[in-house]
Scaffold this motif. Structure first.
Motif, short mmCIF file in Angstrom:
data_model
loop_
_atom_site.label_atom_id
_atom_site.label_comp_id
_atom_site.label_asym_id
_atom_site.label_seq_id
_atom_site.Cartn_x
_atom_site.Cartn_y
_atom_site.Cartn_z
N VAL A 250 0.87 -1.19 0.00
CA VAL A 250 0.00 0.00 0.00
C VAL A 250 0.90 1.23 0.00
N GLN A 251 0.88 1.96 -1.10
CA GLN A 251 1.74 3.13 -1.25
C GLN A 251 1.03 4.16 -2.12
N GLU A 252 0.65 5.26 -1.52
CA GLU A 252 -0.13 6.25 -2.25
C GLU A 252 0.69 6.99 -3.31
N SER A 253 1.98 7.13 -3.09
CA SER A 253 2.85 7.84 -4.03
C SER A 253 3.95 6.90 -4.50
N HIS A 254 4.06 6.72 -5.81
CA HIS A 254 5.00 5.73 -6.37
C HIS A 254 5.52 6.25 -7.72
N ALA A 255 6.82 6.51 -7.80
CA ALA A 255 7.42 7.08 -9.01
C ALA A 255 7.79 6.05 -10.05
N GLY A 256 7.56 4.76 -9.74
CA GLY A 256 7.98 3.71 -10.68
C GLY A 256 6.87 2.96 -11.34
N LEU A 257 5.69 3.56 -11.44
CA LEU A 257 4.54 2.85 -11.98
C LEU A 257 4.65 2.56 -13.48
N GLN A 258 5.62 3.15 -14.15
CA GLN A 258 5.76 2.89 -15.59
C GLN A 258 6.55 1.62 -15.89
N GLY A 259 7.03 0.95 -14.84
CA GLY A 259 7.65 -0.35 -15.08
C GLY A 259 9.03 -0.50 -14.50
N PRO A 260 9.59 -1.72 -14.58
CA PRO A 260 10.91 -2.00 -14.01
C PRO A 260 12.01 -1.25 -14.75
#
Length: 278
Positions: free
Chosen positions: A207-217
């Motif tokens: 559970v993480q509301e802010s995530h800078a890596g959502l575009q992939g590995p």
């Protein structure tokens, strides 16, 4: 620059020796003044097969050099070159250029949201992944994959002055790939690696509301010359990125994720609790 490298459509994976052998064939053929079609007719191959050999995409059959030598001047070069052919088993063709950089890098960053990275995997985990591989792999191919990963993993201990950073999604462990025993062994292995001074492992909470890596590995690497490269991988393909602006963007995203993920200490505590809950 973004270098896209795709799979080989079922042909044997290329290697430096295959490409070098192919370049020798092409040079001798052109010196003899023959087109690929003309050369193919003389040695009993199609022009497409000749092209595949010259481009390092096809392993020539054992008689190729003997059939080709009389046509290409009997220099003996092909027979000698054929003795050194190899395919670099266990590594995907599109990953090899990155693996070569990885072997000499002084800084390596890895963010993964699909599976545990190869540098951290166990043999049982590799076997569990292979069980779902399509098309199916035979036992020798699975062993080759593990052998290649085990060899790469030596970097973690043999290069104590290289800084390794990993950001792993929590769900990679919660999925229980291969079952409880495989997962327990995997977590134990990762916990052992956190004891190395040059290895930093952070867990990105489920559970993480802010995530800078959502575009992939992504992977980032610094060479001994302090040049940075990036690598992004998808289904049966990979991209090696050397453009400084693009690499800078990925560096910024990775830096943000390091601040969003759990600290290394808290990540270790979470892994210990997860193993205890199995």
């Amino acid at each position: 620059m973004v270098d896209g490298v795709v799979g080989t459509g079922g042909e044997p994976e290329s290697s430096d020796s295959l490409r070098t052998f192919g370049a020798v064939v092409q040079a001798l053929r052109e010196h003899a003044g023959l087109s690929r079609e003309e050369f193919g007719d003389l040695v009993g191959l199609s022009k497409h097969t000749v092209a595949s050999v010259e481009l390092g995409r096809r392993m020539p059959d054992p008689t190729f050099a003997d059939r080709s030598e009389p046509v290409l001047g009997n220099t003996g070069a092909l027979r000698r070159a054929a003795q050194h052919l190899a395919r670099q088993p266990g590594l995907a063709a599109w990953f090899r250029r990155w693996a070569q950089l990885e072997a000499t890098g002084i800084t390596l960053y890895t963010y993964e949201c699909r599976m545990i990275p190869g540098l951290l995997q166990t043999k049982a985990y590799v076997q569990a992944l292979a069980a779902d591989q399509l098309p199916p792999l035979d036992d020798s191919q699975i062993e080759e994959r593990w052998a290649a990963r085990a060899e790469r993993q030596q970097l973690l201990r043999e290069r104590p002055n290289t800084a390794f950073s990993f950001i792993l999604e929590e769900h990679l462990f919660l999925r229980h790939t291969g079952g409880v025993e495989v997962t327990s062994e995997l977590i134990g292995h990762v916990l052992e690696l956190t004891k190395l001074r040059n290895v930093e492992i952070q867990i990105m909470p489920l559970v993480q509301e802010s995530h800078a890596g959502l575009q992939g590995p992504m992977r980032l690497l610094e060479t001994p010359e302090n040049k940075w490269f990036a690598y992004c991988e998808g289904q049966e393909s990979g991209q090696l990125i050397s453009d400084r602006k693009l690499v800078s963007v990925l560096q910024s995203r990775y830096a943000r994720m390091r601040s969003q993920a759990l600290t290394p200490k808290d990540s270790t505590s979470l892994l210990q609790r997860m193993r205890g809950d199995l």
